[in-house]
Design an enzyme around this catalytic site. Structure first.
Site, PDB file in Angstrom:
ATOM      1  CB  CYS A   1      -4.389 -13.859   0.398  1.00 20.42           C
ATOM      2  SG  CYS A   1      -6.138 -13.899   0.362  1.00 20.42           S
TER       3      CYS A   1
ATOM      4  NE  ARG B   1      -3.795  -2.248   2.489  1.00 24.07           N
ATOM      5  CZ  ARG B   1      -4.185  -2.795   3.551  1.00 24.07           C
ATOM      6  NH1 ARG B   1      -3.376  -2.572   4.866  1.00 24.07           N
ATOM      7  NH2 ARG B   1      -4.965  -3.743   3.545  1.00 24.07           N
TER       8      ARG B   1
HETATM    9  N1  SAH Z   1      -8.666  -5.565   0.192  1.00 25.85           N
HETATM   10  C1  SAH Z   1      -8.798  -5.650   1.438  1.00 25.85           C
HETATM   11  C2  SAH Z   1      -9.128  -7.139   2.026  1.00 25.85           C
HETATM   12  C3  SAH Z   1     -10.099  -7.900   1.313  1.00 25.85           C
HETATM   13  S1  SAH Z   1     -10.607  -9.044   2.449  1.00 25.85           S
HETATM   14  C4  SAH Z   1      -8.103  -5.093   2.352  1.00 25.85           C
HETATM   15  O1  SAH Z   1      -6.849  -4.430   1.843  1.00 25.85           O
HETATM   16  O2  SAH Z   1      -7.942  -4.940   3.466  1.00 25.85           O
HETATM   17  C5  SAH Z   1     -12.255  -9.415   1.168  1.00 25.85           C
HETATM   18  C6  SAH Z   1     -13.306  -8.553   0.809  1.00 25.85           C
HETATM   19  O3  SAH Z   1     -13.771  -8.879  -0.246  1.00 25.85           O
HETATM   20  C7  SAH Z   1     -14.210  -8.688   2.282  1.00 25.85           C
HETATM   21  O4  SAH Z   1     -14.338  -7.081   2.685  1.00 25.85           O
HETATM   22  C8  SAH Z   1     -15.652  -9.191   1.524  1.00 25.85           C
HETATM   23  O5  SAH Z   1     -16.601  -8.582   2.121  1.00 25.85           O
HETATM   24  C9  SAH Z   1     -15.260  -9.087  -0.162  1.00 25.85           C
HETATM   25  N2  SAH Z   1     -15.878  -9.756  -0.947  1.00 25.85           N
HETATM   26  C10 SAH Z   1     -15.912 -11.081  -0.981  1.00 25.85           C
HETATM   27  N3  SAH Z   1     -16.533 -11.802  -1.952  1.00 25.85           N
HETATM   28  C11 SAH Z   1     -16.755 -10.640  -2.910  1.00 25.85           C
HETATM   29  C12 SAH Z   1     -17.354 -10.478  -3.783  1.00 25.85           C
HETATM   30  N4  SAH Z   1     -17.747 -11.479  -4.897  1.00 25.85           N
HETATM   31  N5  SAH Z   1     -17.811  -9.025  -4.502  1.00 25.85           N
HETATM   32  C13 SAH Z   1     -17.328  -8.109  -3.707  1.00 25.85           C
HETATM   33  N6  SAH Z   1     -16.904  -8.214  -2.477  1.00 25.85           N
HETATM   34  C14 SAH Z   1     -16.615  -9.415  -1.933  1.00 25.85           C
END
Ligand code: SAH
Length: 397
Positions: A338, A211
């Site tokens: 991940c 980031r």
């Molecule tokens: N990028 C974030 C971490 C992602 S965690 C960071 O840097 O902190 C995964 C996220 O994806 C969660 O908030 C979950 O709600 C969302 N998510 C999971 N499946 C999804 C989908 N099909 N469409 C949109 N969001 C989704």
């Protein structure tokens, strides 16, 4: 000394080379029957000649039936042991970060298999994933109290992997009281962390360095943060001077967090949130002709188990393809994964294949990793899981 668990001939090799796991088929069941041990019991691992390999714990009910905690067979898993390991872990964090916001313990990477601890200032969130660590829970809590005098300690013992170990799933404040609001600073941006009710421990510290790197590239840019959760990427890009930031997530809880964090940093006017399935939202943005200069794709693990590889790989390919379709010419795509089972090469391949499908060219100009508070154990590939690829996407050559 703890009771011995003997390995079959030659099965000590991997341990000797630095690994810390013992698989159930490696145990000499005639001399030391695995089923006579209880889940989480502490043992001394021995090679077939009876030479001690070190101390650890077992679970007769799991495929990984043993984990080594020390090469010294004489050590005991007690307050002193945990204090030392925690201090060692803390020293590595303090080398990198001048504020108390980091993953304090990263399982095997810190010599503490089955244990993860995230630190949010005076609040500690603990995740235990093995029966052996669960038996040490009281010691772990006590050491945290002694070393840090915390406001609160929260157990987020709700990860599905606990079921394999025969452990119950629960979430509990085990010490102190949670403050009304928990705030951290990551790089130069403030975030409010929902340690209860959020994803995993509440926050993903693992992308911090990536980031920070992206923050240097976004001044005046239109940024799209897909799978944004609380805006770990998006809000940080807004504070770094992005012209506008759009966060996409399927969870209302997550997007409420984005709004709160945007306000906390005084960047609300630049931020938009869209709730929905990322695949659908991106397609809709494309249909509307929306363009962004930077798109971040940081999804949940699409390949959780090895057997999901094919479907997961295809999901990575597809989401990166639609991401490229909403990128302005010469835009930047940050593509993260991940999933341990998806290698760095696999992810490069997914993006490369997507780019050819829509006749674009990509230049991979930076490759990010999990941050230093998630140290990799070189003998255990599973401890390396984050891949963060930075591409420039240009019209076809
Ligand atoms: N990028 C974030 C971490 C992602 S965690 C960071 O840097 O902190 C995964 C996220 O994806 C969660 O908030 C979950 O709600 C969302 N998510 C999971 N499946 C999804 C989908 N099909 N469409 C949109 N969001 C989704």
């Amino acid at each position: 000394m703890y009771p011995s668990l003997k390995l079959k001939k030659n099965e000590e090799r991997r341990i000797k080379q630095g690994h810390v796991w013992v698989f159930s088929n490696e145990v000499d069941n005639e001399k030391t029957p695995l089923k006579e041990f209880t889940a989480g019991q502490r043992v001394v691992f021995e090679d077939s000649a009876g030479k001690p390999l070190g101390m650890g714990y077992v679970n007769p009910n799991t495929l990984i039936c043993g984990r080594l905690l020390s090469r010294s067979a004489k050590l005991e898993l007690n307050l002193k042991f945990f204090k030392k390991r925690l201090q060692e872990a803390q020293a590595l964090r303090e080398l990198h970060f001048d504020q108390p916001f980091y993953r304090l313990v990263f399982g095997e990477g810190d010599g503490l298999p089955g244990l993860v601890i995230d630190r949010f200032g005076a609040v500690f969130v603990v995740q235990i994933t093995t029966a052996g660590m669960e038996l040490a829970k009281d010691d772990i809590i006590q050491v945290l109290i002694n070393l840090y005098h915390p406001d609160a300690i929260v157990m987020r013992n709700d990860s599905a992997s606990r079921q394999l170990e025969g452990l119950p799933l629960y979430e509990e404040v085990v010490f102190g009281e949670l403050p009304e609001q928990i705030e951290i600073v990551e790089n130069n941006t403030r975030f409010i962390i929902p340690v209860v009710g959020g994803q995993k421990t509440g926050w993903f510290y693992d992308h911090r360095m990536a980031r920070a790197r992206l923050q240097t590239l976004v001044k005046g840019k239109r940024v799209l943060d897909v799978f944004s959760y609380l805006g770990g990427w998006g809000v940080a890009m807004a504070t770094a001077g992005a012209e506008s930031v759009t966060c996409v997530d399927s969870s209302e809880f997550a997007l409420d967090g984005v709004d709160r964090n945007a306000a906390l940093n005084g960047v609300s006017e630049k931020m938009t949130t869209i709730q929905g399935n990322a695949f659908d939202v991106l397609n809709a943005l494309r249909m509307e002709g929306e363009k962004f200069d930077v798109v971040i794709i940081d999804p949940p693990a699409f390949v959780k188990r090895k057997k999901d590889f094919k479907a997961g790989f295809e999901a990575y390919r597809r989401i990166n393809e639609i991401a490229m379709r909403v990128l302005a010419p010469d835009g930047i795509l940050v593509s993260a994964s991940c999933s341990h089972h998806l290698t760095r090469d696999n992810l490069v391949q997914a993006v490369q294949s997507a780019s050819r499908h829509i006749d674009r060219n990509v230049q991979l100009f930076e490759q990010g990793h999990q941050g230093p508070d998630h140290p990799v154990h070189p003998a255990i590939p599973e401890t390396e899981y984050i891949k963060t690829l930075f591409f420039r996407v240009i019209a076809s050559w």
